[in-house]
Motif scaffolding. Sequence first.
Motif, PDB file in Angstrom:
ATOM      1  N   GLN A 457      10.750 -16.500  -4.336  1.00 18.25           N
ATOM      2  CA  GLN A 457       9.452 -16.147  -3.779  1.00 18.25           C
ATOM      3  C   GLN A 457       9.212 -16.736  -2.399  1.00 18.25           C
ATOM      4  O   GLN A 457       8.521 -16.124  -1.588  1.00 18.25           O
ATOM      5  CB  GLN A 457       8.327 -16.621  -4.726  1.00 18.25           C
ATOM      6  CG  GLN A 457       8.305 -15.895  -6.063  1.00 18.25           C
ATOM      7  CD  GLN A 457       7.241 -16.443  -6.981  1.00 18.25           C
ATOM      8  OE1 GLN A 457       7.265 -17.618  -7.354  1.00 18.25           O
ATOM      9  NE2 GLN A 457       6.283 -15.603  -7.346  1.00 18.25           N
ATOM     10  N   GLN A 530       6.487 -14.282  -1.324  1.00 18.02           N
ATOM     11  CA  GLN A 530       6.477 -13.026  -2.055  1.00 18.02           C
ATOM     12  C   GLN A 530       5.881 -13.305  -3.433  1.00 18.02           C
ATOM     13  O   GLN A 530       6.585 -13.617  -4.397  1.00 18.02           O
ATOM     14  CB  GLN A 530       7.898 -12.472  -2.172  1.00 18.02           C
ATOM     15  CG  GLN A 530       7.969 -11.038  -2.686  1.00 18.02           C
ATOM     16  CD  GLN A 530       7.587 -10.015  -1.624  1.00 18.02           C
ATOM     17  OE1 GLN A 530       8.107 -10.038  -0.517  1.00 18.02           O
ATOM     18  NE2 GLN A 530       6.661  -9.135  -1.977  1.00 18.02           N
ATOM     19  N   ASN A 532       4.583 -11.471  -5.687  1.00 12.73           N
ATOM     20  CA  ASN A 532       5.172 -10.584  -6.672  1.00 12.73           C
ATOM     21  C   ASN A 532       5.816  -9.444  -5.892  1.00 12.73           C
ATOM     22  O   ASN A 532       5.678  -9.385  -4.665  1.00 12.73           O
ATOM     23  CB  ASN A 532       4.128 -10.099  -7.693  1.00 12.73           C
ATOM     24  CG  ASN A 532       2.956  -9.404  -7.031  1.00 12.73           C
ATOM     25  OD1 ASN A 532       3.139  -8.439  -6.276  1.00 12.73           O
ATOM     26  ND2 ASN A 532       1.729  -9.876  -7.298  1.00 12.73           N
ATOM     27  N   ARG A 534       4.946  -6.704  -5.193  1.00 11.87           N
ATOM     28  CA  ARG A 534       3.997  -5.827  -4.503  1.00 11.87           C
ATOM     29  C   ARG A 534       3.072  -6.586  -3.568  1.00 11.87           C
ATOM     30  O   ARG A 534       2.123  -6.004  -3.033  1.00 11.87           O
ATOM     31  CB  ARG A 534       3.156  -5.069  -5.530  1.00 11.87           C
ATOM     32  CG  ARG A 534       3.991  -4.257  -6.506  1.00 11.87           C
ATOM     33  CD  ARG A 534       3.123  -3.708  -7.639  1.00 11.87           C
ATOM     34  NE  ARG A 534       2.193  -2.706  -7.145  1.00 11.87           N
ATOM     35  CZ  ARG A 534       2.474  -1.411  -7.063  1.00 11.87           C
ATOM     36  NH1 ARG A 534       3.673  -0.965  -7.431  1.00 11.87           N
ATOM     37  NH2 ARG A 534       1.589  -0.549  -6.625  1.00 11.87           N
TER      38      ARG A 534
END
Length: 803
Positions: A457, A530, A532, A534
């Motif tokens: 992430q 990030q 997730n 999206r």
Amino acid sequence: MKGSRSCAWMLAGVSIWAMPAAALAQNADAPDIVVTALKRETSLLKTPAAISVVSGADLQAKGVVNLADIQNVAPGVAIAQGRDGVQVAIRGVTTTDTSSKGEQDIAFSVDGAYIGRGNARGGAFFDVDHVEVLRGPQGTLYGRSSTGGAINVVTSKPKLGETSGYIKAEYGNFDTKRAQAAVNLPLGDTVAIRLAGSFNDRSGYSRPIDYNPVFFGTTYHFSAAQARARNDQNDATGRASLLFKPNDAFSLRLNATYGHQGGVGGAPALETQLAAHGDTGAAALAGLANPVPSFLRNNFSQYDAALNYRFGPAQIDIIASHQVMNFKQQNASVQDAAANGGGALYPCFGNPCDVRNANAAGLPPFGPTFQLYYQQNHVKTDQIEARISNADKGRFDYVLGANYFNEAAGENGQSWNAQIAAPLDTGTYVFQAGPVNVTTHKAYGLFGQTTWNATEQLGVVLGARYTHDEVSRVGTFALPYNFAAGFPPPPYPDSNGNAICHYPDTCAGAVNNGGQKDNKVTWRVGLNYQMNPRALFYASVATGFKGGGFNDYDPATGGTGQYQPASLTAYELGYKGRPLEGLSLSSDLFYYDFSRFQVNSGVNFPSGNFALYTVTTPVKLYGWETELNWQIDRDTSIDASMTLEHTSFSNFITGANSLIGNGVSFTGQAVDLAPSFTLLGGISRRVTIDDHSALRLRLNTKYSASYLLSDYNAAVRYRQHGFTRTNASISYELDDARYTLQLFVENIENKVQRTSIIGGTYAGTYGGTNNNSVLNEASDPANNLAFYTTAPRLFGLRAGMKF
């Protein structure tokens, strides 16, 4: 009004976020857009930067036929058209020196090749795959001349194993005739070629009006029939592309582009006409009739190559380009001759001048004039960039590269005075002033940027570039004859060795050489999260740099003198993602500490000299941008963007008299071309007729708050009031849009907006800010003040066929 619009926008955003997911269950996600803005292919929604992308199909649908139209579809962009071509501003960052020694603050490139001259940017918009607009300094990956951002035009590439193409044609008002075509042909399994071309022909929309000046008791009459309408088009451009791709690891693309721009050329609009017609229609863009011919002849070519080779885990990309521009134009004044050289105290020096009225008034033997400017530029540009990057995503995503840039810009700008009593007798033209030189811009850089993917992430971005930048000029500058000062004129020779320079020969004046070198390290630090698949959040601190230069005169040296490079530090916090099915959303907060913003204007020196002079001054810029694309269902889409921005000079004294104790403070005032609020919106709807045909309706509009334009020489500012600008089209599509027929209208309001001032036309009170109206100085002579503007309403019919 601003508050209500902002509230409306926020309410719309809340309603989108609050919409039940079930209501969107049938919406398809928008396709994943791939961009190369960060010098490698990345997904738009996973690229941690403020980027807008307009596809080739959307360019025509949204009325984008040239670079200037990008300001109507991308947030934060404002574009000014002037004598030296197109000048781009992004978030208020732009250049004010458009001469051959000036450099841009916004990088503009076609297929990765940088194009530095404003007059060389007119032929790029045909057979375009997409356009990328990067906002914010790009000092690491792009380097010099990208202080405020970059615009990348990516053309359509040849495709292997495919025979395809299209033809488009258009007819509209002002006798507009446009055509564009392309064909893709395979040559075996590993080679393909693509041939594309465009043609534009349009009558001028800035028409002349009768002119009846009175000089020394004599009335002259110049009929509109003695001049041609300005701001026309007569352009043709072609491109041949070849792709060689023997396997998935290697590709070589070669492009050759040739183009010509002709016609009468552009011209500003008179403020008296703009005011008289409420900024509406072609009637507002009229200029005074001038029988001195105006013309534009611009021939340009670009040869570029791109090599891509993947070996193991790494990829090598090499881009090289050679560009040539031969530009020639003659601009005859459309302003009042009395304010543009009329009654000037210049002698005849042997020419058969019209002396009747001048002698009767007891003046030297030279009467009132038309002013004209004759410009020739021959520019050659060579550049190469080589990069190595990781081919697949890994723990470290990196780009390392080097580039070299060399531009030789030959400049010949000659100002002349044409006798108003005999404007077509070129033997009576009197030379006023002009540079003759070759300016060389050289730069090389070493750069690298990496993203350390610390976790799935979290990513840490580190980037740096070392740039060496230099500019040098070898040439002369001839100043006006000064009969009033009591000394004889210098015997300016011409390019043929004659003792006296005659139109249209090049007039050689005093030596005017100069140069400047700079070395700079720019850098970027960022964090990407990030949350997730999206939702991406990012934060960055980045620096921008544009090389310094030299002034034509500096009192410290008695000759040319250097000024500092531009320098900017930008802080950004952003989000990109798909909060709902079919909805792509990006939002960006930014703050710019522009410690050295370069401003160019004419100034008087204590010695009595007058020259163009660039200073650096601190500027603050900050704001918020939001952009969305929403595919509501398979037939309906919405796109919208909003920009809120505040800009201000931190400490700036300007004006021609600023160096002799009579400057005007612009401190606390906004920079040019930076409205505090803009809103862009569009909707597209497809209506099915039967299995083979459909209608597509498109509406897009722009609202802009007011913005300022500066005449730094006179220390006067003008306000372009807030406006809307709306385009609409309805298309009939047959067989999945294989055949199309479209009715369109651009600028439904038929209002024009001022984008730049013609320097030296203001003759009112020195200093001031016209905040309440564009012009409120009663001392301005009629038919003198002039502005370049946007285009009036354009409408017509387009037809297209794909195969």
